[in-house]
Design a protein around this motif. Sequence first.
Motif, PDB file in Angstrom:
ATOM      1  N   SER A 197       0.844  -1.201   0.000  1.00 22.00           N
ATOM      2  CA  SER A 197       0.000   0.000   0.000  1.00 22.00           C
ATOM      3  C   SER A 197       0.883   1.256   0.000  1.00 22.00           C
ATOM      4  CB  SER A 197      -0.889  -0.002   1.250  1.00 22.00           C
ATOM      5  OG  SER A 197      -1.733   1.111   1.251  1.00 22.00           O
ATOM      6  N   PRO A 198       0.451   2.318  -0.710  1.00 17.51           N
ATOM      7  CA  PRO A 198      -0.735   2.386  -1.557  1.00 17.51           C
ATOM      8  C   PRO A 198      -0.507   1.666  -2.886  1.00 17.51           C
ATOM      9  CG  PRO A 198       0.472   4.453  -1.689  1.00 17.51           C
ATOM     10  CD  PRO A 198       1.174   3.615  -0.661  1.00 17.51           C
ATOM     11  N   ALA A 199      -1.503   0.877  -3.283  1.00 15.57           N
ATOM     12  CA  ALA A 199      -1.411   0.138  -4.537  1.00 15.57           C
ATOM     13  C   ALA A 199      -1.337   1.108  -5.712  1.00 15.57           C
ATOM     14  CB  ALA A 199      -2.612  -0.781  -4.692  1.00 15.57           C
ATOM     15  N   ILE A 200      -0.577   0.740  -6.716  1.00 14.50           N
ATOM     16  CA  ILE A 200      -0.459   1.551  -7.926  1.00 14.50           C
ATOM     17  C   ILE A 200      -1.635   1.194  -8.830  1.00 14.50           C
ATOM     18  CG2 ILE A 200       0.989   2.104  -9.910  1.00 14.50           C
ATOM     19  CD1 ILE A 200       3.411   1.270  -8.149  1.00 14.50           C
ATOM     20  N   ALA A 201      -2.636   2.063  -8.868  1.00 15.28           N
ATOM     21  CA  ALA A 201      -3.896   1.735  -9.542  1.00 15.28           C
ATOM     22  C   ALA A 201      -3.740   1.699 -11.056  1.00 15.28           C
ATOM     23  CB  ALA A 201      -4.979   2.739  -9.154  1.00 15.28           C
ATOM     24  N   TYR A 202      -2.913   2.600 -11.584  1.00 12.41           N
ATOM     25  CA  TYR A 202      -2.788   2.689 -13.038  1.00 12.41           C
ATOM     26  C   TYR A 202      -1.449   2.099 -13.469  1.00 12.41           C
ATOM     27  CZ  TYR A 202      -6.966   5.436 -12.593  1.00 12.41           C
ATOM     28  OH  TYR A 202      -8.244   5.836 -12.300  1.00 12.41           O
ATOM     29  N   THR A 227       2.133   8.667 -10.828  1.00  9.88           N
ATOM     30  CA  THR A 227       1.850  10.106 -10.652  1.00  9.88           C
ATOM     31  C   THR A 227       0.530  10.376  -9.948  1.00  9.88           C
ATOM     32  OG1 THR A 227       0.579  10.654 -12.679  1.00  9.88           O
ATOM     33  CG2 THR A 227       2.980  10.509 -12.891  1.00  9.88           C
ATOM     34  N   TYR A 228      -0.249   9.340  -9.639  1.00 13.67           N
ATOM     35  CA  TYR A 228      -1.630   9.544  -9.207  1.00 13.67           C
ATOM     36  C   TYR A 228      -1.983   8.812  -7.924  1.00 13.67           C
ATOM     37  CZ  TYR A 228      -6.774   9.596  -9.576  1.00 13.67           C
ATOM     38  OH  TYR A 228      -8.114   9.753  -9.333  1.00 13.67           O
ATOM     39  N   SER A 229      -1.477   7.616  -7.729  1.00 14.36           N
ATOM     40  CA  SER A 229      -1.968   6.735  -6.670  1.00 14.36           C
ATOM     41  C   SER A 229      -1.314   6.947  -5.306  1.00 14.36           C
ATOM     42  CB  SER A 229      -1.788   5.263  -7.096  1.00 14.36           C
ATOM     43  OG  SER A 229      -2.498   5.000  -8.276  1.00 14.36           O
ATOM     44  N   GLY A 230      -0.281   7.793  -5.235  1.00 17.38           N
ATOM     45  CA  GLY A 230       0.346   8.087  -3.949  1.00 17.38           C
ATOM     46  C   GLY A 230       1.580   7.276  -3.646  1.00 17.38           C
ATOM     47  N   ALA A 231       1.905   6.312  -4.474  1.00 15.95           N
ATOM     48  CA  ALA A 231       3.116   5.525  -4.245  1.00 15.95           C
ATOM     49  C   ALA A 231       4.339   6.380  -4.561  1.00 15.95           C
ATOM     50  CB  ALA A 231       3.111   4.272  -5.106  1.00 15.95           C
ATOM     51  N   THR A 232       5.347   6.309  -3.708  1.00 17.31           N
ATOM     52  CA  THR A 232       6.586   7.068  -3.908  1.00 17.31           C
ATOM     53  C   THR A 232       7.767   6.146  -4.200  1.00 17.31           C
ATOM     54  OG1 THR A 232       6.990   7.060  -1.527  1.00 17.31           O
ATOM     55  CG2 THR A 232       5.798   8.954  -2.437  1.00 17.31           C
ATOM     56  N   LEU A 262       5.608   8.005 -13.872  1.00 20.30           N
ATOM     57  CA  LEU A 262       5.015   8.373 -15.155  1.00 20.30           C
ATOM     58  C   LEU A 262       3.683   7.665 -15.322  1.00 20.30           C
ATOM     59  CD1 LEU A 262       8.098   8.301 -17.580  1.00 20.30           C
ATOM     60  CD2 LEU A 262       6.776  10.315 -16.904  1.00 20.30           C
ATOM     61  N   TRP A 263       2.801   8.324 -16.022  1.00 23.71           N
ATOM     62  CA  TRP A 263       1.452   7.820 -16.285  1.00 23.71           C
ATOM     63  C   TRP A 263       1.431   7.139 -17.653  1.00 23.71           C
ATOM     64  CZ3 TRP A 263      -3.434   7.852 -14.044  1.00 23.71           C
ATOM     65  CH2 TRP A 263      -4.530   7.708 -14.904  1.00 23.71           C
ATOM     66  N   ALA A 264       0.928   5.923 -17.690  1.00 27.42           N
ATOM     67  CA  ALA A 264       0.608   5.210 -18.936  1.00 27.42           C
ATOM     68  C   ALA A 264       1.793   5.070 -19.884  1.00 27.42           C
ATOM     69  CB  ALA A 264      -0.570   5.875 -19.636  1.00 27.42           C
ATOM     70  N   GLY A 295       4.631   8.215 -22.057  1.00 30.83           N
ATOM     71  CA  GLY A 295       3.976   8.429 -20.780  1.00 30.83           C
ATOM     72  C   GLY A 295       3.636   9.892 -20.572  1.00 30.83           C
ATOM     73  N   ALA A 296       3.240  10.194 -19.352  1.00 31.28           N
ATOM     74  CA  ALA A 296       2.862  11.561 -19.006  1.00 31.28           C
ATOM     75  C   ALA A 296       3.244  11.829 -17.561  1.00 31.28           C
ATOM     76  CB  ALA A 296       1.357  11.771 -19.212  1.00 31.28           C
ATOM     77  N   THR A 297       3.527  13.086 -17.265  1.00 36.94           N
ATOM     78  CA  THR A 297       3.881  13.471 -15.904  1.00 36.94           C
ATOM     79  C   THR A 297       2.663  13.781 -15.059  1.00 36.94           C
ATOM     80  OG1 THR A 297       4.169  15.752 -16.671  1.00 36.94           O
ATOM     81  CG2 THR A 297       6.136  14.352 -16.612  1.00 36.94           C
ATOM     82  N   VAL A 298       1.496  13.853 -15.708  1.00 33.48           N
ATOM     83  CA  VAL A 298       0.213  14.010 -15.014  1.00 33.48           C
ATOM     84  C   VAL A 298      -0.785  13.101 -15.718  1.00 33.48           C
ATOM     85  CG1 VAL A 298       0.626  16.384 -14.235  1.00 33.48           C
ATOM     86  CG2 VAL A 298      -0.422  15.980 -16.471  1.00 33.48           C
TER      87      VAL A 298
END
Length: 465
Positions: free
Chosen positions: A227-232, A254-259, A285-287, A306-309
């Motif tokens: 946790s937190p799981a990487i959702a995307y 970039t979204y799920s809170g994982a560092t 990175l996203w996607a 990918g994307a930074t947001v």
Amino acid sequence: MKRIWIGGSLLLLLFGLIAPVLAQEAGFRPAETSPTGRAFPGPLLGHQPDPPFRNPIYPSAGVTVTPDLSLQESCPHDAVLHTFTIRNYTGRTETFDITCSGYTWPTDCPLTVGPIPDHDSAPFEVSVTVPGDACRGAIDMVNIRVQAQSSPYSDTVVAETRVLTLTTPVWEDRALSYGTPTDSALVYWDAGAGPRVYQIGGYGNGGAVGIYNPADNSWTAGPTEPSPAIAYTVDGCLGRNASGQDVIAIFNDTYSGATVWHIYNIDTNSWTTAAVPSGFPANGLWATDIASGLPHGANVCYISGGATVPGGGNTSALYRYNPAAHTILNLGNFSLHPAGFDFHSSWYIPAGVLPGLPGGGVCVAGGVDSGYVVFADTQCYNFATNSFNTPNADLGQLPVAHWGGADFTLDPPGPDFQLWIVNGMDAGFNLWPHSMYYSALDGAWHYGPDPTQAAYRIEGDAYLN
């Protein structure tokens, strides 16, 4: 034999044209839409022929075995069962010795059958495993002698196994997957226990791991992601860690809170975490899309776009990741779409497959940018020159502008090597319920069979060639 998970179910694709058998896995989910109704790239809320007839009048003394010929068709790597029946007419309870001969493919025969009472019967099975490199139409025969132990009576029958020679591709349903996530990673690997497909994370899956066993068409649960799981998750890197263990690394999104990065160890069926390597965006990175070299003998992964947001792509970078050293190297930027791209396709290309990549490379195709522009261009990074080839020089353009599909390579027996895309969205953000592949044999794109379910934001992998 091809296996693909689409919309919560596994589909089996039998595709004899590629010969002799192809198999793939892909995690698919039905299309989801924005409040306006448009799809978007941001966060989501054997048949056995009848045997020849035997004379139904049995001898007054002896043994008969039916059928005379058991003919089975199947695919490479499959274990094929031939079932026979012994009928005892020896005048006594008898045990029979089984001797198999004349075969070249791996064959398992029982040593004995019985005891069988007089005028009674008993079945037995002979198992033949089709080699992975068997060509379509190949045949192997087993001569089976059944000999009574305490009398002179015997009979001989034949088990014939053929490789399927289908000419029309079809899709068939398989077992429901473990959960119904979107944006999950899906990876095939055989770590020694036989072929397995690993479904890692994804939106709506709560960090779950699903493990598919093609041998019995079943899913089992693996350990839950930290946790937190990487959702995307979208994709994962298959590699070997410093201890030589098989692992799948997934990156913060970039979204799920994982560092940190989450790393699933296939060998120990457990999770660890690792700091984000120097040189990679700290927030992830996203996607992105990831091309793993391990199936081709290279312990390296290539992370592209990918994307930074959350949303469409805004980077066109290519990173090389070393799973053993846990290090990253930025190789530069693709130029096929300078605005950036994500939800694209990518493939690891071994040496000698494409003329423009004599030492191998990694190729990308399609995608969507942050302005919701979808494109059909392709481009490859050349391992021999450590540089990017000209866009569309190696693969040409896709037949259609595309994003959000499943991608994988197929290396069927023979000279061909294929780059596949299944399902996804077109430039109008409409579901594209089709498949296409690039054939290195003729240097052209082709349409494959249509899957039975339309889906997007999915991932795929291939196994058993």
